[in-house]
Design a protein around this motif. Structure first.
Motif, PDB file in Angstrom:
ATOM      1  N   VAL A  60      49.655  29.788  48.170  1.00 24.75           N
ATOM      2  CA  VAL A  60      50.290  30.961  47.557  1.00 24.75           C
ATOM      3  C   VAL A  60      51.678  31.178  48.139  1.00 24.75           C
ATOM      4  CG1 VAL A  60      50.126  33.456  47.238  1.00 24.75           C
ATOM      5  CG2 VAL A  60      48.060  32.045  47.082  1.00 24.75           C
ATOM      6  N   TRP A  61      51.815  31.013  49.431  1.00 24.48           N
ATOM      7  CA  TRP A  61      53.082  31.229  50.133  1.00 24.48           C
ATOM      8  C   TRP A  61      54.135  30.210  49.731  1.00 24.48           C
ATOM      9  CZ3 TRP A  61      53.399  31.965  56.175  1.00 24.48           C
ATOM     10  CH2 TRP A  61      54.454  32.839  56.464  1.00 24.48           C
ATOM     11  N   SER A  62      53.692  29.024  49.295  1.00 21.18           N
ATOM     12  CA  SER A  62      54.650  27.973  48.925  1.00 21.18           C
ATOM     13  C   SER A  62      55.302  28.232  47.576  1.00 21.18           C
ATOM     14  CB  SER A  62      53.955  26.608  48.893  1.00 21.18           C
ATOM     15  OG  SER A  62      53.002  26.546  47.839  1.00 21.18           O
ATOM     16  N   LYS A  63      54.792  29.233  46.841  1.00 18.79           N
ATOM     17  CA  LYS A  63      55.398  29.585  45.563  1.00 18.79           C
ATOM     18  C   LYS A  63      56.707  30.329  45.767  1.00 18.79           C
ATOM     19  CE  LYS A  63      51.275  30.121  42.645  1.00 18.79           C
ATOM     20  NZ  LYS A  63      50.539  31.083  41.799  1.00 18.79           N
ATOM     21  N   GLY A  66      56.711  33.294  41.960  1.00 18.08           N
ATOM     22  CA  GLY A  66      55.457  33.120  41.240  1.00 18.08           C
ATOM     23  C   GLY A  66      55.189  31.741  40.695  1.00 18.08           C
ATOM     24  N   ARG A  67      56.024  30.751  41.035  1.00 14.63           N
ATOM     25  CA  ARG A  67      55.776  29.404  40.533  1.00 14.63           C
ATOM     26  C   ARG A  67      56.133  28.368  41.591  1.00 14.63           C
ATOM     27  NH1 ARG A  67      59.919  26.349  38.377  1.00 14.63           N
ATOM     28  NH2 ARG A  67      62.018  27.200  38.618  1.00 14.63           N
ATOM     29  N   TYR A  68      55.621  27.149  41.373  1.00 13.25           N
ATOM     30  CA  TYR A  68      55.896  26.056  42.308  1.00 13.25           C
ATOM     31  C   TYR A  68      57.202  25.373  41.922  1.00 13.25           C
ATOM     32  CZ  TYR A  68      50.875  26.638  43.071  1.00 13.25           C
ATOM     33  OH  TYR A  68      49.621  27.152  43.316  1.00 13.25           O
ATOM     34  N   GLU A  69      58.169  25.390  42.835  1.00 13.80           N
ATOM     35  CA  GLU A  69      59.421  24.699  42.569  1.00 13.80           C
ATOM     36  C   GLU A  69      59.325  23.216  42.916  1.00 13.80           C
ATOM     37  OE1 GLU A  69      62.763  26.548  44.340  1.00 13.80           O
ATOM     38  OE2 GLU A  69      62.620  28.378  43.128  1.00 13.80           O
ATOM     39  N   VAL A 137      43.933  33.747  40.281  1.00 15.03           N
ATOM     40  CA  VAL A 137      43.247  34.372  41.414  1.00 15.03           C
ATOM     41  C   VAL A 137      44.198  34.473  42.599  1.00 15.03           C
ATOM     42  CG1 VAL A 137      41.013  33.473  40.685  1.00 15.03           C
ATOM     43  CG2 VAL A 137      42.362  32.185  42.341  1.00 15.03           C
ATOM     44  N   ASP A 138      43.863  35.376  43.524  1.00 20.73           N
ATOM     45  CA  ASP A 138      44.627  35.482  44.760  1.00 20.73           C
ATOM     46  C   ASP A 138      43.936  34.643  45.835  1.00 20.73           C
ATOM     47  OD1 ASP A 138      42.394  37.006  45.380  1.00 20.73           O
ATOM     48  OD2 ASP A 138      43.422  38.894  44.975  1.00 20.73           O
ATOM     49  N   ALA A 139      44.533  34.604  47.023  1.00 18.61           N
ATOM     50  CA  ALA A 139      44.008  33.751  48.090  1.00 18.61           C
ATOM     51  C   ALA A 139      42.584  34.126  48.505  1.00 18.61           C
ATOM     52  CB  ALA A 139      44.950  33.778  49.301  1.00 18.61           C
ATOM     53  N   PRO A 140      42.282  35.425  48.752  1.00 21.09           N
ATOM     54  CA  PRO A 140      40.904  35.775  49.112  1.00 21.09           C
ATOM     55  C   PRO A 140      39.901  35.472  47.999  1.00 21.09           C
ATOM     56  CG  PRO A 140      42.416  37.538  49.713  1.00 21.09           C
ATOM     57  CD  PRO A 140      43.172  36.587  48.847  1.00 21.09           C
ATOM     58  N   GLY A 141      40.305  35.738  46.748  1.00 24.98           N
ATOM     59  CA  GLY A 141      39.421  35.442  45.625  1.00 24.98           C
ATOM     60  C   GLY A 141      39.137  33.957  45.505  1.00 24.98           C
ATOM     61  N   TYR A 142      40.140  33.132  45.788  1.00 19.37           N
ATOM     62  CA  TYR A 142      39.958  31.687  45.750  1.00 19.37           C
ATOM     63  C   TYR A 142      38.940  31.242  46.797  1.00 19.37           C
ATOM     64  CZ  TYR A 142      40.954  26.765  46.635  1.00 19.37           C
ATOM     65  OH  TYR A 142      40.839  25.415  46.848  1.00 19.37           O
ATOM     66  N   GLN A 143      39.021  31.805  47.998  1.00 17.76           N
ATOM     67  CA  GLN A 143      38.076  31.436  49.052  1.00 17.76           C
ATOM     68  C   GLN A 143      36.650  31.796  48.660  1.00 17.76           C
ATOM     69  OE1 GLN A 143      38.667  29.491  51.289  1.00 17.76           O
ATOM     70  NE2 GLN A 143      40.363  29.972  52.646  1.00 17.76           N
ATOM     71  N   ILE A 144      36.488  32.893  47.929  1.00 22.97           N
ATOM     72  CA  ILE A 144      35.163  33.280  47.466  1.00 22.97           C
ATOM     73  C   ILE A 144      34.659  32.322  46.397  1.00 22.97           C
ATOM     74  CG2 ILE A 144      33.881  35.024  46.157  1.00 22.97           C
ATOM     75  CD1 ILE A 144      34.214  35.916  48.957  1.00 22.97           C
TER      76      ILE A 144
END
Length: 343
Positions: A60-63, A66-69, A137-144
């Protein structure tokens, strides 16, 4: 027939491990052996927990905006290349200490290598989906949601390797589904779940791919149990690199040619790549130096750490539904592990 033969080898494998453990105890004092084992378990447990909890955060932080460069296909290629390099370094250390044997040589046969393209291709698609799912999804939701692969792995164990699941494990699967759903509840919106339908579908596909690739890889490893794990990892990662090169050519060829291979990369991107590579190696080390219980606790703690860190980095709202859901997921993972031991 091949999977049946693999399954029949389970008992001899355990016996070999018992013999190896006894021989180690004969050569090394018990106190020293115990201290060494606890030290290695502590190191790999902490490493896996930190790596797992920071994995989603780094993606998420690498975005940017809101997008991947950067190109996700080139990032995946670098992950496979780094894992391949790590396996070679470890293998070189083995050669220096134990010498060259038939089980740790890189030379192989076509029949042995021909089984690696299938899991390598599955991991390629799974890893690409791992980036795109963060649009939903966000980072916590992804982990779930990532824990859904426990269900797919358990079912595929039953289907492919013909292994029976205990009643506790089936109960754990039901709790896991309930926990994942509860954690995604959104009481402040008209939508029942925070993650949209497409996000759930991507999570389910990821779980199926991850589960099938994991079971298939385990079958390959157990087909030749004495083969050095670093040799097997090396060939798996080589095919992973090949498939990622194909993905680059199909998806990002023009961008790589015109802008460069490392266009859009940042320090966070390189840190994320190292994290993914180290996570893959750490899982292998946990299975070697620790056990499944350690992996279970690492996963549970990682979910909590990801949520806490996301509160500060991404203004994540730690709702009661998420807290209850993550608690249920943690309990289900623990029950699944206990059920595996009692099976």
């Amino acid at each position: 027939m091949e999977y049946r033969r693999i399954k029949d080898q389970d008992d001899p494998i355990v016996k070999e491990d018992d013999i190896e453990s006894k021989s180690l105890l004969l050569d090394v004092p018990v106190d020293k052996t115990t201290k060494t084992q606890w030290r290695m378990k502590t190191i790999v447990t902490l490493a896996l927990t930190v790596l797992t909890s920071s994995q989603a955060i780094l993606i998420v932080w690498s975005k940017r905006a809101g997008r991947y460069e950067y190109s996700v296909t080139t990032a995946n290629f670098l992950v496979e290349a780094l894992k391949c390099f790590m396996s070679l370094v470890t293998l070189y250390w083995t050669w220096q200490t134990d010498g060259h044997t038939d089980d740790n040589r890189l030379s192989t046969t076509v029949d042995e290598v021909s089984v690696y393209p299938i899991p390598a291709a599955l991991y390629l698609v799974k890893n690409l989906l791992q980036y795109y799912i963060f649009a939903y999804v966000d980072a916590p939701g992804y982990q779930i949601l990532k824990n859904l692969n426990i269900i797919s792995t358990g079912v595929l164990y039953r289907i492919i390797l013909k292994r029976k699941l205990s009643e506790i494990q089936w109960a754990a699967f039901i709790l896991l589904c309930a926990g994942c759903t509860t954690a995604q509840l959104n009481p402040s919106s008209d939508h029942v779940l925070q993650t949209p339908f497409l996000g759930w579908m991507m999570a389910i596909v990821m779980a199926l791919l991850s589960g099938f690739a994991g079971v298939y890889t385990e079958a390959i490893i157990k087909k030749r149990p004495t083969r050095n794990i670093n040799v097997q990892n090396f060939w798996l990662y080589v095919f992973g690199m090949v498939f990622n090169v194909i993905a680059i050519l199909v998806q990002d060829f023009d961008a790589v040619v015109n802008k460069g291979f490392f266009h859009g990369y940042s320090a966070i991107t390189f840190l994320m790549i190292f994290n993914h590579a180290a996570s893959g190696i750490a899982v292998s080390m946990v299975m070697k130096y620790a056990d499944n219980i350690v992996k279970v606790y690492s996963t549970s703690v990682a979910m909590i750490l990801t949520a806490v860190v996301s509160v500060f980095l991404f203004n994540f709202h730690l709702s009661l539904a998420f807290f209850l859901g993550s608690t249920v997921v943690s309990v289900s993972i623990y029950l699944h592990s206990i059920g595996k031991l009692q099976r």
